[in-house]
Design a protein around this motif. Structure first.
Motif, PDB file in Angstrom:
ATOM      1  N   SER A  45       0.830  -1.207   0.000  1.00 54.70           N
ATOM      2  CA  SER A  45       0.000   0.000   0.000  1.00 54.70           C
ATOM      3  C   SER A  45       0.864   1.256   0.000  1.00 54.70           C
ATOM      4  O   SER A  45       0.549   2.235  -0.689  1.00 54.70           O
ATOM      5  CB  SER A  45      -0.951   0.003   1.199  1.00 54.70           C
ATOM      6  N   ALA A  46       1.960   1.237   0.760  1.00 55.36           N
ATOM      7  CA  ALA A  46       2.865   2.386   0.781  1.00 55.36           C
ATOM      8  C   ALA A  46       3.534   2.565  -0.582  1.00 55.36           C
ATOM      9  O   ALA A  46       3.700   3.686  -1.070  1.00 55.36           O
ATOM     10  CB  ALA A  46       3.928   2.196   1.861  1.00 55.36           C
ATOM     11  N   ASP A  52       1.542   6.513  -7.116  1.00 56.70           N
ATOM     12  CA  ASP A  52       0.504   7.498  -7.443  1.00 56.70           C
ATOM     13  C   ASP A  52       1.079   8.911  -7.433  1.00 56.70           C
ATOM     14  O   ASP A  52       0.794   9.721  -8.323  1.00 56.70           O
ATOM     15  CB  ASP A  52      -0.657   7.400  -6.449  1.00 56.70           C
ATOM     16  N   VAL A  53       1.887   9.203  -6.422  1.00 59.73           N
ATOM     17  CA  VAL A  53       2.521  10.524  -6.331  1.00 59.73           C
ATOM     18  C   VAL A  53       3.461  10.731  -7.514  1.00 59.73           C
ATOM     19  O   VAL A  53       3.496  11.801  -8.133  1.00 59.73           O
ATOM     20  CB  VAL A  53       3.295  10.665  -5.006  1.00 59.73           C
ATOM     21  N   LEU A  54       4.229   9.700  -7.848  1.00 56.95           N
ATOM     22  CA  LEU A  54       5.194   9.787  -8.945  1.00 56.95           C
ATOM     23  C   LEU A  54       4.484  10.083 -10.268  1.00 56.95           C
ATOM     24  O   LEU A  54       4.927  10.933 -11.044  1.00 56.95           O
ATOM     25  CB  LEU A  54       5.977   8.482  -9.053  1.00 56.95           C
ATOM     26  N   ASN A  55       3.383   9.396 -10.515  1.00 55.00           N
ATOM     27  CA  ASN A  55       2.685   9.553 -11.790  1.00 55.00           C
ATOM     28  C   ASN A  55       2.006  10.906 -11.927  1.00 55.00           C
ATOM     29  O   ASN A  55       1.877  11.434 -13.038  1.00 55.00           O
ATOM     30  CB  ASN A  55       1.642   8.442 -11.959  1.00 55.00           C
ATOM     31  N   VAL A  56       1.570  11.467 -10.804  1.00 52.49           N
ATOM     32  CA  VAL A  56       0.812  12.720 -10.855  1.00 52.49           C
ATOM     33  C   VAL A  56       1.718  13.944 -10.711  1.00 52.49           C
ATOM     34  O   VAL A  56       1.552  14.946 -11.432  1.00 52.49           O
ATOM     35  CB  VAL A  56      -0.272  12.733  -9.749  1.00 52.49           C
ATOM     36  N   GLN A  57       2.698  13.864  -9.824  1.00 59.66           N
ATOM     37  CA  GLN A  57       3.467  15.058  -9.478  1.00 59.66           C
ATOM     38  C   GLN A  57       4.877  15.086 -10.058  1.00 59.66           C
ATOM     39  O   GLN A  57       5.441  16.172 -10.235  1.00 59.66           O
ATOM     40  CB  GLN A  57       3.557  15.184  -7.954  1.00 59.66           C
ATOM     41  N   ASP A  58       5.464  13.934 -10.338  1.00 56.89           N
ATOM     42  CA  ASP A  58       6.868  13.890 -10.748  1.00 56.89           C
ATOM     43  C   ASP A  58       7.013  13.452 -12.203  1.00 56.89           C
ATOM     44  O   ASP A  58       7.378  12.321 -12.503  1.00 56.89           O
ATOM     45  CB  ASP A  58       7.660  12.935  -9.842  1.00 56.89           C
ATOM     46  N   VAL A  59       6.710  14.363 -13.114  1.00 50.92           N
ATOM     47  CA  VAL A  59       6.915  14.090 -14.536  1.00 50.92           C
ATOM     48  C   VAL A  59       8.407  14.152 -14.826  1.00 50.92           C
ATOM     49  O   VAL A  59       9.100  15.059 -14.358  1.00 50.92           O
ATOM     50  CB  VAL A  59       6.174  15.121 -15.404  1.00 50.92           C
ATOM     51  N   PRO A  60       8.966  13.172 -15.558  1.00 47.48           N
ATOM     52  CA  PRO A  60      10.405  13.209 -15.878  1.00 47.48           C
ATOM     53  C   PRO A  60      10.781  14.523 -16.568  1.00 47.48           C
ATOM     54  O   PRO A  60      10.064  14.992 -17.454  1.00 47.48           O
ATOM     55  CB  PRO A  60      10.581  12.019 -16.822  1.00 47.48           C
ATOM     56  N   ASP A  61      11.879  15.094 -16.146  1.00 47.73           N
ATOM     57  CA  ASP A  61      12.353  16.377 -16.681  1.00 47.73           C
ATOM     58  C   ASP A  61      13.180  16.117 -17.936  1.00 47.73           C
ATOM     59  O   ASP A  61      14.278  15.557 -17.866  1.00 47.73           O
ATOM     60  CB  ASP A  61      13.190  17.093 -15.623  1.00 47.73           C
ATOM     61  N   ILE A 107      10.911   4.776  -4.015  1.00 47.42           N
ATOM     62  CA  ILE A 107      10.466   3.573  -4.714  1.00 47.42           C
ATOM     63  C   ILE A 107      11.647   2.657  -4.989  1.00 47.42           C
ATOM     64  O   ILE A 107      11.569   1.436  -4.786  1.00 47.42           O
ATOM     65  CB  ILE A 107       9.755   3.950  -6.033  1.00 47.42           C
ATOM     66  N   TYR A 108      12.747   3.234  -5.436  1.00 48.58           N
ATOM     67  CA  TYR A 108      13.948   2.440  -5.721  1.00 48.58           C
ATOM     68  C   TYR A 108      14.432   1.703  -4.469  1.00 48.58           C
ATOM     69  O   TYR A 108      14.784   0.517  -4.532  1.00 48.58           O
ATOM     70  CB  TYR A 108      15.064   3.346  -6.237  1.00 48.58           C
ATOM     71  N   PHE A 182       8.758  -5.524 -10.961  1.00 50.00           N
ATOM     72  CA  PHE A 182       7.763  -4.549 -11.376  1.00 50.00           C
ATOM     73  C   PHE A 182       6.902  -4.222 -10.151  1.00 50.00           C
ATOM     74  O   PHE A 182       6.312  -5.122  -9.550  1.00 50.00           O
ATOM     75  CB  PHE A 182       6.872  -5.110 -12.485  1.00 50.00           C
ATOM     76  N   PRO A 183       6.812  -2.956  -9.768  1.00 51.30           N
ATOM     77  CA  PRO A 183       6.087  -2.605  -8.538  1.00 51.30           C
ATOM     78  C   PRO A 183       4.589  -2.859  -8.605  1.00 51.30           C
ATOM     79  O   PRO A 183       3.934  -3.001  -7.580  1.00 51.30           O
ATOM     80  CB  PRO A 183       6.380  -1.115  -8.355  1.00 51.30           C
TER      81      PRO A 183
END
Length: 220
Positions: A45-46, A52-61, A107-108, A182-183
């Motif tokens: 769950s964590a 979810d945070v990564l997909n919404v807030q952390d777009v690859p630069d 995540i890593y 795969f997470p």
């Protein structure tokens, strides 16, 4: 067994009391399979929350360009951004580039622990002698494929608006190492061991509650 009847092996951690019980389970799976699901991982769950945070807030630069060590962000076809970082313990092959995303680092860290633990189990299952593979002897890669989902909407006769995702594509992946984690076991396809690698037969996995583990060419 035909590909149509093939079922992916599952390790349910709620049914395992200690590591010694896992060794024969992993060994039996690897005799005929290179992919399996991991159910009831304690921190799932964590991990899902971080994704979810990564997909919404952390777009690859995209300004974090790919370098000579194959790390950074690389734009691919179809609007996909490929992000990758490499780490190892070999001083002669330094990979020093750090991840910009704090969420990706978290995540890593979780996936790394899983990979080390199950990587050791896989080695015990197929190799008779001890191999130097642990927190002090490893090479790891974290790869991310990011695609902003394009949605198309359609108004139904009832007046309701129905939205659906378009343009979803798969990217080929051939792991060359020991183990890939795969997470989320969702949106993944692989070839069952019951078919030839030349056949265009794929098995789809969509199990939000599981992680997916796939052995690489080192165990082939």
């Amino acid at each position: 067994m035909s590909a149509r009847k093939y079922q992916l092996p599952v390790i349910d951690l709620n049914e395992i009391s200690d590591e010694n019980e896992l060794v024969p389970v992993v060994k039996s799976i690897l005799l005929n399979n290179d992919t399996f699901l991991l159910r009831n991982y304690a921190n799932k769950s964590a991990l899902d929350g971080l994704i979810d945070v990564l997909n919404v807030q952390d777009v690859p630069d995209i300004e974090t360009k790919f370098d000579g060590n194959f790390t950074g962000v690389l734009p691919l076809d179809d609007g996909v951004l490929f992000e990758q970082y490499i780490y190892n313990t070999d001083d002669s092959l330094p990979f020093n580039r750090e991840m910009a995303s704090v969420t990706l680092k978290k995540i890593y860290t979780r996936l790394f622990k899983i990979a080390i633990f199950f990587g050791k189990l896989c080695l015990k299952s197929v190799v008779s002698n001890d191999c130097e593979f642990d927190d002090n002897n490893y090479s790891s890669v974290i790869s991310r494929y990011y695609h902003a989902e394009d949605t198309t909407s359609q108004t139904l006769p009832t007046g309701e608006v129905f939205e659906y995702v378009t343009g979803r594509t798969y990217k080929d992946f051939l792991p060359t190492g020991l183990l890939t984690v795969f997470p989320v076991a969702k949106g993944v396809r692989f070839k069952p061991p019951t078919v030839s690698s030349d056949d265009n037969v794929w098995f789809s996995v969509n199990d939000q509650d599981c992680l997916l583990l796939h052995t690489g060419t080192l165990l082939a």
